[in-house]
Design an enzyme around this catalytic site. Structure first.
Site, PDB file in Angstrom:
ATOM      1  N   LYS A 115       0.824  -1.212   0.000  1.00 15.24           N
ATOM      2  CA  LYS A 115       0.000   0.000   0.000  1.00 15.24           C
ATOM      3  C   LYS A 115       0.855   1.258   0.000  1.00 15.24           C
ATOM      4  CE  LYS A 115      -4.289  -1.787   2.006  1.00 15.24           C
ATOM      5  NZ  LYS A 115      -5.179  -1.784   3.194  1.00 15.24           N
ATOM      6  N   LYS A 196      -9.996 -13.928 -10.514  1.00 15.33           N
ATOM      7  CA  LYS A 196     -11.024 -13.977  -9.484  1.00 15.33           C
ATOM      8  C   LYS A 196     -12.039 -12.835  -9.663  1.00 15.33           C
ATOM      9  CE  LYS A 196     -10.612 -13.122  -4.849  1.00 15.33           C
ATOM     10  NZ  LYS A 196     -10.136 -13.167  -3.480  1.00 15.33           N
ATOM     11  N   LYS A 199     -14.479  -7.269  -6.054  1.00 15.68           N
ATOM     12  CA  LYS A 199     -15.147  -5.997  -5.797  1.00 15.68           C
ATOM     13  C   LYS A 199     -14.522  -4.888  -6.609  1.00 15.68           C
ATOM     14  CE  LYS A 199     -16.358  -6.257  -0.928  1.00 15.68           C
ATOM     15  NZ  LYS A 199     -15.730  -6.061   0.367  1.00 15.68           N
TER      16      LYS A 199
END
Ligand code: AMP
Ligand code: TRP
Length: 337
Positions: A115, A196, A199
């Site tokens: 991140k 996959k 979201k």
């Protein structure tokens, strides 16, 4: 002696819309197993704000996720669903655990390092994220922590913090175990069956079925799913058949049938068109009642708030005494004692 149920703690980020992969890979299983163990499901809004959020959107997403979990069948009589910031013990527990967690342990976390690379400005909260997660888990003496593979390292860290605390101040915490779902339970993207369903790509047309899509949209996405030029409807490891395999996997997960039963159901199908129609039918049938309950709850803010207040109260009744125990162990003076 009455049998003590094992405790399970799970945290869910209030971000993005819930898609079919989340539902089949996580939520459906929680609903089915909610009576077997003592479950705590926490909507982790304090974790969400470790990166910048739009305040209105965060509020909306938090309520929306709560309504979705209840609509999907989590039952307040059987499990505890609550919002992390409603129970102040989490932030307090995080501070107490911060003081026994070496900085180097946090700097090594791979999710943090990833991140940091992607952000201009990094908050202290982002570094501290895993300690808050450790507090979530340890305050409930959870034995099991169901998480995706990407959270394994954070659960390992939680174990290290628990062991270190127990060693410094005496037996205080249960050392929890991560429970990682088997890879077979993965739902893949309809537009790209080798990645996959997620979201973060859910906004791409034709990628996902979102639980709040209207049924026409669901049918459209499934009918447009990428397959191959063959016509054999069987489970297969062949990457070229990943699309059909994914559709069959979705059918299997929803209908709870065996591999053989599923293949039998399509033995007389005329090609992939039939498969898609049938999969769309079972998906809509499964999700339609959830959508309806979701909208009812979103329209009845009072009811949703009562359900969350009850969850918070139950959660606090476990975690507040635990915070006191930690304070006592660490030598803090407990008011009134
Ligand atoms: P997320 O917040 O999207 O990382 O996922 C929340 C939960 O849903 C995790 O337990 C994931 O394992 C599960 N999940 C997410 N996407 C999928 C997928 N495509 N197939 C199966 N499970 C998934
Ligand atoms: N970090 C987890 C995730 O992003 C969410 C989470 C927060 C969590 N606290 C938790 C998961 C405690 C399990 C237990 O998925």
């Amino acid at each position: 002696m009455t049998e003590v149920k094992r405790r399970v703690f799970s945290g869910i980020q209030p971000s993005g819309s819930v898609q079919l992969g989340n539902y089949l890979g996580a939520i459906k299983g929680w609903v089915e197993r909610q009576s077997e163990k003592e479950n705590f499901f926490c909507i982790v809004d304090l974790h969400a704000i470790t990166v910048q959020q739009d305040p209105e959107e965060l509020r909306r997403e938090t309520r929306s996720l709560a309504a979705m979990l209840f609509a999907a069948g989590l039952d307040p009589d059987q499990c505890t669903v609550f919002v992390q910031s409603h129970v102040t013990a989490h932030a307090e527990g995080c501070w107490l655990l911060n003081c026994v967690t070496p900085l180097g342990w946090l700097e090594r976390m791979t999710q943090y390092k990833d991140k940091v690379q992607r952000q201009e400005s990094v908050s202290t909260g982002l570094l501290d994220y895993p300690v808050l997660m450790a507090a979530d888990i340890l305050l409930y003496d959870a034995h099991e922590v169901p998480v995706g593979d990407d959270q394994r390292q954070h659960v390992e860290l939680t174990r290290d913090i628990a062991q270190r605390f127990n060693h410094l101040y005496g037996e205080t915490f249960v050392v929890p175990e991560a429970v990682i779902p088997e890879v077979g339970a993965r739902v893949m993207g309809l537009d790209e069956p080798r990645v996959k369903m997620s979201k973060s790509s859910a906004h791409i047309r034709g990628h996902a079925v979102n639980l709040l899509d209207d049924p026409k949209e669901m049918v459209r996405s499934i009918r447009r799913a990428v397959t191959d030029s063959g016509n054999e409807i069987r489970f297969s490891e062949d990457p070229a058949k990943a699309g059909v395999n994914n559709l069959l996997g979705i059918y299997k997960a929803i209908t709870d049938r065996t591999v053989e039963e599923c293949e039998e159901d399509f033995a007389s199908a005329r090609g992939y068109g039939d498969l898609k129609s049938r999969v769309a039918e079972v998906v809509v049938e499964e999700l339609q009642p959830i959508r309806e309950r979701y909208y009812e709850l979103m329209d009845d803010v009072g009811e949703l708030e009562r359900m969350l207040a009850r969850g918070a109260e139950q959660a606090a009744s476990v975690s507040e005494p635990k915070v006191e125990e930690i304070k006592r162990r660490m030598g803090l003076v407990i008011a009134g004692e």
